[in-house]
Design an enzyme around this catalytic site. Structure first.
Site, PDB file in Angstrom:
ATOM      1  CG  HIS A 129      -2.160  -0.819   1.035  1.00 55.67           C
ATOM      2  ND1 HIS A 129      -3.405  -0.288   0.781  1.00 55.67           N
ATOM      3  CD2 HIS A 129      -2.340  -2.158   1.063  1.00 55.67           C
ATOM      4  CE1 HIS A 129      -4.293  -1.258   0.670  1.00 55.67           C
ATOM      5  NE2 HIS A 129      -3.666  -2.408   0.837  1.00 55.67           N
ATOM      6  CG  HIS A 217       4.066  -6.291   3.242  1.00 56.41           C
ATOM      7  ND1 HIS A 217       3.441  -5.877   4.399  1.00 56.41           N
ATOM      8  CD2 HIS A 217       3.158  -6.101   2.257  1.00 56.41           C
ATOM      9  CE1 HIS A 217       2.232  -5.447   4.122  1.00 56.41           C
ATOM     10  NE2 HIS A 217       2.035  -5.573   2.813  1.00 56.41           N
TER      11      HIS A 217
END
Length: 707
Positions: A129, A217
């Site tokens: 993000h 991630h």
């Protein structure tokens, strides 16, 4: 690790572990707008209360790639409140910090900066993000890093080979090798692991004395054949993996029996989707490391909004629901009302004694109406709970299982994917694009562009607001195909061109590295174009604005002194001429006034359209243009093409009048016999109304118009 060892702070690292905080999620919502900020406040308060050595974040600190000013301000406010102070930092950095933080303008850890007073360092990788974007490849974490509040590590500067160099920490006799890898598109990273392009560097001295901690991630659960990172890809010398991106809380370390390392999945700190994985209670972890031993303590978060979810299948209750009963809808509504009331009672019971928890819970009732039932109006039903739940608009979700048909080919059941998301994950934009073209009919399949390129371009457009991403990808792949056709010297026949385009596209799809290069080049163009537009938008100074106002005022004075005629003619006599006898200039070029050495640059609203139309020609036109020699007929044809793009019937209504100066020129020039090229050029003059908006019109032209 015993309790006595855990409390031995002299040689024990205490690390607060959290991930996927998603600051700014639904910040404009009246009820849920402050949820992420309140939870971050709790996390930082826990870090200070437990006197941790540092905070370790696993990505997605921000929900938006370009967080709002409110989000950035609140984040900086909280970091300054809890992470600055006089408490000394008890560990030291042994590695080369210019390598660990080489992409930063300040390549050293923040607590060693003499201008800062840091008591709790924060180490973080970036997530999907808040990953780096734009021409300069910056992200929101770089702002926090430049401000001195966050140590951004784990960033890869190469897309061909990744060397992960650890941050080496030591406290007493305990040494930690902290590895980090920020978010990378899963398919690309998967391929790099397969091709052995990912290397984790190890300390040269005493390899076995280091506790190896890795923060990643990526997708952990399988979303496709290559759209995730298998645990087996990671090196077996790692002791503990902190896995971000997955939102379901599985913070208790689990052992991988094949690689013999442990994996901790902290999960998100806030509910971002109403899915089963998000319904698990939220925690952060207090990780203690001494020597090669570790202990993970789960700490529940008390400020997270409650989330209750339940599924009901109407077909499993034949004694209550009969699809042939005309009043079955009322019965279903009553049953759903009862279930929601039960969830609200459970929420009230759990909230007792916890004043920090938000009052309104999140509630989701998923109703499977397979078997001939019909859904009712959710909007009308949800009005009963507007003041009691935080999500009244989507409190009920209807879905049904479709019967499986005999598969003639590979098909994607979108209904199953949407109604049953896997463990807190949601579909990605690029996946939907790829799945659409895989299942689409032949007549709507892509014949020139690639599905993967379109998927990544749409993802950049949706997730990162790169408005030129799709356009630049189309232009780049079109230009590359045109170059290929020109080099092959194929006859300008449509069938042969289509066949060559198809072969060229298939060869590019097989060469994944070449397709990656195409996508990267197109995205680089889009980001550079955005940067140029931003720079040009900010290029006007106060002096420029004053000159614009002056030019507009002088043009308005000229219009007031000359009465307008009612002639609606187009072509000859329209626009600024600067005096009789002046040579005509095509729109977008330059014209030289009579008895003056100054050139006046002319502009038009349609000039960009004309240029764009001539530049973005079709493949066949581009191919023909290289096969034919220029001639006079070609020049005339080019003028007609520009006229066809620029001219529109709507212009007559937009510019209904001309000035007396234009009429005087028109009456003089109408007596002359004009050639075809002169007529073509005549329509390119601007109207007098354009002069009012042209800040670059020189003073001499304004004076001539006045006369």
């Amino acid at each position: 690790m015993s309790t006595a060892d855990a409390l031995d702070d002299e040689n024990t690292f205490k690390i607060l572990v959290a991930t996927d905080i998603h600051l700014g999620f639904m910040e404009k919502d009246a009820v849920r707008g402050n949820d992420t900020f309140v939870t971050l406040d709790e996390i930082l308060r826990l870090a200070r209360g437990n006197e941790v050595d540092f905070i370790l974040l696993g990505g997605d600190l921000f929900h938006e790639n370009k967080p709002s000013r409110k989000t950035l301000h609140t984040c900086l406010e909280l970091l300054r409140k809890y992470c600055m102070g006089d408490r000394p930092v008890q560990f030291e950095i042994l590695s080369d910090q210019s390598v660990n933080f080489g992409f930063s303008k300040f390549p050293w850890v923040n607590y060693q900066d003499g201008n800062l007073n840091i008591s709790i360092p924060v180490f973080s990788i970036h997530g999907n993000h808040d990953d780096p974007t734009g021409a300069d490849a910056l992200c929101a974490l770089d702002i926090l890093s430049c401000a001195g509040f966050v140590n951004h590590f784990g960033r890869s500067m190469s897309v061909e080979k990744i060397d992960i160099s650890p941050v080496l920490l030591q406290k007493g006799s305990t040494k930690i090798a902290l590895y980090g890898l920020g978010s990378i598109p899963d398919e690309r990273l998967y391929r790099m692991f397969v091709n052995k392009k990912v290397t984790m560097l190890r300390p040269k001295e005493d390899e076995n004395s280091w506790f190896n901690l890795f923060v990643i991630h990526q997708n952990r659960s399988k979303h496709g054949s290559t759209n995730f990172i298998p645990e087996q890809f990671l090196d077996d010398f790692i002791d503990l993996v902190i896995w971000g991106h997955e939102h379901e809380c599985k913070i208790a370390p689990t052992k991988n029996e094949q690689q013999l390392f442990y994996i901790s999945q902290p999960g998100s700190s806030v509910v971002t989707s109403l899915s089963p994985g998000e319904a698990v209670k939220k925690h952060v972890g207090l990780l203690r490391i001494k020597g090669r031993k570790m202990n993970m303590q789960k700490i529940p978060l008390h400020t997270v909004r409650q989330f209750f979810m339940e599924d009901i299948v109407l077909a499993n209750h034949p004694d209550i629901f009969n699809p042939d009963n005309p009043k079955v809808t009322q019965a279903i509504q009553s049953f759903c009302l009862e279930k929601i009331e039960e969830m609200l009672e459970n929420a009230e019971r759990e909230r007792l004694g916890n004043s920090r928890q938000p009052e309104k819970p999140l509630v989701r009732l998923r109703v499977d109406y397979s078997g001939g039932f019909e859904p009712f109006s959710v909007l009308r039903f949800s009005q009963k709970f507007v003041d009691r739940v935080a999500n009244p608009k989507d409190i009920i979700h209807f879905f049904r299982h479709r019967e499986q048909k005999e598969k003639t080919g590979e098909e994607i059941n979108f209904g199953k994917l949407i109604t049953k998301p896997s463990e807190g994950t949601t579909l990605r934009v690029e996946d939907l694009v790829k799945q659409y073209f895989q299942t689409a009919e032949k007549n709507v399949q892509l014949s020139l562009l690639t599905e993967r390129g379109m998927g990544e371009a749409v993802q950049e457009f949706v997730d990162k607001e790169e408005k030129d991403a799709i356009e630049e990808l189309v232009k780049y792949q079109l230009e590359k195909t045109q170059r290929f056709l020109k080099e092959r010297h194929i006859d300008a026949l449509e069938d042969k061109i289509d066949e060559e385009v198809r072969r060229f596209r298939e060869s590019r799809q097989k060469n994944t590295n070449e397709e990656d290069d195409e996508v990267r080049e197109a995205m680089t163009r889009a980001r550079a174009l955005r940067s140029q537009s931003e720079e040009s938008a900010s290029a006007f100074s106060a002096d420029d604005l004053m000159s614009i106002d002056l030019a507009e005022q002088m043009a308005n004075d000229s219009d007031d002194s000359i009465s307008a005629a009612t002639n609606k003619g187009r072509g000859r006599g329209r626009g600024r001429r600067g005096g009789r006898g002046q040579n005509s200039a095509s729109r977008g070029g330059s014209q030289r006034g009579r008895d003056t050495g100054l050139e006046t640059s002319t502009r038009s609203r349609n000039s960009k359209t004309a240029v764009s139309a001539s530049r973005n020609m079709s493949i066949i036109d581009a191919f023909k243009s290289t096969r034919q020699q220029p001639s006079r007929n070609v020049t005339t044809k080019n003028y007609s093409e520009v006229i066809e793009v620029d001219e529109s019937d709507e212009e007559e209504d937009v510019f209904p009048t001309t000035s007396k100066t234009d009429q005087r020129w028109s009456s003089t020039s109408s007596s002359k016999i004009m050639s075809q090229s002169q007529v073509s050029k005549g329509v390119d003059f601007e109207s007098s109304e354009d002069d009012d908006d042209d800040p670059f019109m020189n003073t001499s032209s304004l004076r001539r118009n006045r006369r």
